[in-house]
Structure formats: C-alpha cells, structure tokens
Write a protein that holds these residues in place. Sequence first.
Motif, PDB file in Angstrom:
ATOM      1  N   CYS A  49       0.828  -1.214   0.000  1.00 39.73           N
ATOM      2  CA  CYS A  49       0.000   0.000   0.000  1.00 39.73           C
ATOM      3  C   CYS A  49       0.861   1.263   0.000  1.00 39.73           C
ATOM      4  CB  CYS A  49      -0.940  -0.011   1.198  1.00 39.73           C
ATOM      5  SG  CYS A  49      -2.353   1.077   0.979  1.00 39.73           S
ATOM      6  N   ILE A  53       0.707   4.114  -3.018  1.00 39.66           N
ATOM      7  CA  ILE A  53       0.476   5.547  -2.790  1.00 39.66           C
ATOM      8  C   ILE A  53       1.610   6.365  -3.419  1.00 39.66           C
ATOM      9  CG2 ILE A  53       0.381   7.341  -1.025  1.00 39.66           C
ATOM     10  CD1 ILE A  53      -1.133   5.406   0.743  1.00 39.66           C
ATOM     11  N   HIS A  56       1.021   6.405  -7.081  1.00 38.87           N
ATOM     12  CA  HIS A  56      -0.154   7.219  -7.409  1.00 38.87           C
ATOM     13  C   HIS A  56       0.202   8.714  -7.387  1.00 38.87           C
ATOM     14  CE1 HIS A  56      -4.462   8.064  -7.727  1.00 38.87           C
ATOM     15  NE2 HIS A  56      -4.279   8.991  -6.818  1.00 38.87           N
ATOM     16  N   LEU A  57       0.880   9.130  -6.329  1.00 37.99           N
ATOM     17  CA  LEU A  57       1.293  10.530  -6.250  1.00 37.99           C
ATOM     18  C   LEU A  57       2.324  10.849  -7.332  1.00 37.99           C
ATOM     19  CD1 LEU A  57       1.598  10.958  -2.374  1.00 37.99           C
ATOM     20  CD2 LEU A  57      -0.236  11.777  -3.865  1.00 37.99           C
ATOM     21  N   ARG A  93       1.343   0.810 -10.241  1.00 35.38           N
ATOM     22  CA  ARG A  93       0.405   0.943  -9.123  1.00 35.38           C
ATOM     23  C   ARG A  93      -0.758  -0.027  -9.220  1.00 35.38           C
ATOM     24  NH1 ARG A  93      -3.866   5.549  -9.787  1.00 35.38           N
ATOM     25  NH2 ARG A  93      -4.405   3.959 -11.342  1.00 35.38           N
ATOM     26  N   LEU A 151      -6.293  13.242  -9.621  1.00 36.41           N
ATOM     27  CA  LEU A 151      -5.363  12.231  -9.107  1.00 36.41           C
ATOM     28  C   LEU A 151      -5.009  12.499  -7.650  1.00 36.41           C
ATOM     29  CD1 LEU A 151      -2.930  11.823 -12.148  1.00 36.41           C
ATOM     30  CD2 LEU A 151      -4.395  10.037 -11.185  1.00 36.41           C
ATOM     31  N   LEU A 152      -4.751  13.757  -7.330  1.00 38.97           N
ATOM     32  CA  LEU A 152      -4.403  14.087  -5.945  1.00 38.97           C
ATOM     33  C   LEU A 152      -5.588  13.862  -5.012  1.00 38.97           C
ATOM     34  CD1 LEU A 152      -2.306  17.342  -6.521  1.00 38.97           C
ATOM     35  CD2 LEU A 152      -1.459  15.058  -5.952  1.00 38.97           C
ATOM     36  N   SER A 154      -8.082  11.802  -5.393  1.00 39.65           N
ATOM     37  CA  SER A 154      -8.433  10.383  -5.267  1.00 39.65           C
ATOM     38  C   SER A 154      -7.484   9.623  -4.354  1.00 39.65           C
ATOM     39  CB  SER A 154      -8.448   9.725  -6.650  1.00 39.65           C
ATOM     40  OG  SER A 154      -7.165   9.760  -7.251  1.00 39.65           O
ATOM     41  N   THR A 155      -6.385  10.259  -3.941  1.00 40.41           N
ATOM     42  CA  THR A 155      -5.489   9.621  -2.977  1.00 40.41           C
ATOM     43  C   THR A 155      -6.229   9.284  -1.694  1.00 40.41           C
ATOM     44  OG1 THR A 155      -3.667  10.939  -3.889  1.00 40.41           O
ATOM     45  CG2 THR A 155      -3.269   9.831  -1.790  1.00 40.41           C
ATOM     46  N   ILE A 158      -7.464   5.753  -1.170  1.00 32.71           N
ATOM     47  CA  ILE A 158      -6.503   4.691  -0.874  1.00 32.71           C
ATOM     48  C   ILE A 158      -6.169   4.640   0.618  1.00 32.71           C
ATOM     49  CG2 ILE A 158      -4.288   3.671  -1.578  1.00 32.71           C
ATOM     50  CD1 ILE A 158      -4.328   5.346  -4.046  1.00 32.71           C
ATOM     51  N   LEU A 159      -6.468   5.714   1.354  1.00 33.96           N
ATOM     52  CA  LEU A 159      -6.074   5.784   2.756  1.00 33.96           C
ATOM     53  C   LEU A 159      -6.649   4.660   3.619  1.00 33.96           C
ATOM     54  CD1 LEU A 159      -6.100   9.635   3.415  1.00 33.96           C
ATOM     55  CD2 LEU A 159      -4.171   8.144   2.867  1.00 33.96           C
ATOM     56  N   TRP A 162      -4.377   1.902   3.314  1.00 36.61           N
ATOM     57  CA  TRP A 162      -3.115   2.234   3.987  1.00 36.61           C
ATOM     58  C   TRP A 162      -3.214   1.988   5.486  1.00 36.61           C
ATOM     59  CZ3 TRP A 162      -1.681   6.284   7.408  1.00 36.61           C
ATOM     60  CH2 TRP A 162      -0.291   6.446   7.580  1.00 36.61           C
TER      61      TRP A 162
END
Length: 232
Positions: A49, A53, A56-57, A93, A151-152, A154-155, A158-159, A162
């Motif tokens: 994870c 991330i 993704h970033l 990713r 994109l930022l 939608s992070t 994912i949390l 994480w």
Amino acid sequence: MTVRYLNLYFTQILKFGPVQLCLLNAVCRLFIAGFVWATRPLASLLGRCNLAIVFHLGSAIFTLGIYGGHAYEPGMWAACASYFLRYACLHARDPLLYAITMDVVPPNQRSRWAALNSLRTLSFSASAVLGGYLADLHGYVFSFDITVIALLASTVTILPAWLYFPRSEGAVAATVADCGASPATASSCATTTAPSSVAPLFGDQTRSLSLLADLHGPAAETSAEEVTGAKA
C-alpha cells in the motif's frame, strides 16, 4: 480524463511528427515493462500500500512535468521523461491495488470484484468525453490541471487500505520467508516474531497459510492443506 489528449499535446504543442510520436509510444511501452520489473522488490521492502500511494502521487507529479503546470515550460526531453514516468507509475500501481483488493475480499467474491475492475474501461471512455469538452473550451493545459487535481484528490480513497495494511507489511513477509522450512513452522514463527502493529495480517490461520503458499510455491500449498487438515 485527458490520457487520450496527451498525444495531441505532443503533436500540436511540442510539434512532434508521426515518426516521433510512434517512437515516443514504443519506447514508453518498453520503459513501462522495465520499470515494473525493476520495482518489484520494493513491494516487499516498503509494503504494497505504501508503494501504491507513492506511485499514485508520482503519476500526478509527472503529469505536471509533461506540461509544466503553469510554473515553467518543459523542454522536449523533460516532457518525454515525465510522460514515461507517468505511465510507468500508473502501470506499476494498478497490480498492487488489485492484489490488495483480492486479499481483502472473501475468496468466493474475488471473481465478482475482478469483474468490477473492468468497469474502469468504461470510466476511461466517459472521462475522455469530459476531458475533450474541457480541452475544447479552455485548452489542453486546463484539462491536464483537472486530471492532476483528480489524481491528488483520489489519494483519499486509498487511505483506508493504507490503514488496514500496516507499513511493516513488507518486513513481515520477509520474516516469514526467512523462517521458512515448513508452512507450520513459518506460520508459528511469523505469528511470534511479527510486530504487534501487523497482527491483523496473521490473525487468521487461513490467510497465513495462503501467504506462505505464495512465498514457497506449489510444495507449500500441499503442506498447507495437510496442516489445515491436521488442525481440523
């Protein structure tokens, strides 16, 4: 949203010809293959994870690098390098997110979730329509801005993964591999030596044996079945 318009950006803004564009995309595919292969060990070192991330970033940052993000005008080589890295991060990713999904859902629902992932193709088509509309109204740069923002933002989605998959997940996998002789021994070793922060990963005997089967191959699968049968 604007993936389909990156080629137009290269041809109309950076003045790439047909041969240059073909070479760009051919080299990009080869770069993606090499990048994904080279970064495989990072999943066991950093945790899946965490790495997902980072990738993704990275895809958002390198999207900015293609057109400069209003801060500067990137040269041709900088734009090409950012183009390669953007796609490499996204393609590296996605398998990590897929593996995490398959670990979380019940085994009898994995085919359902695998089918659900195919809906991303539909989302690409729908978002391309919106991206084309924005590009016609405000230009390519504005549509790229929206892509970076998306994109930022939608992070956040994912949390939860994480939080569920601890950062020391990779260290635990290495511990299990080192313990190793038999699935029963490795499972016991992993349970006793793993940090308390990663206990959820080994709280289920079935999940432990499944992980061991992945680490030790077909022979471990047979031994894992024997251990499960003996406990029953």
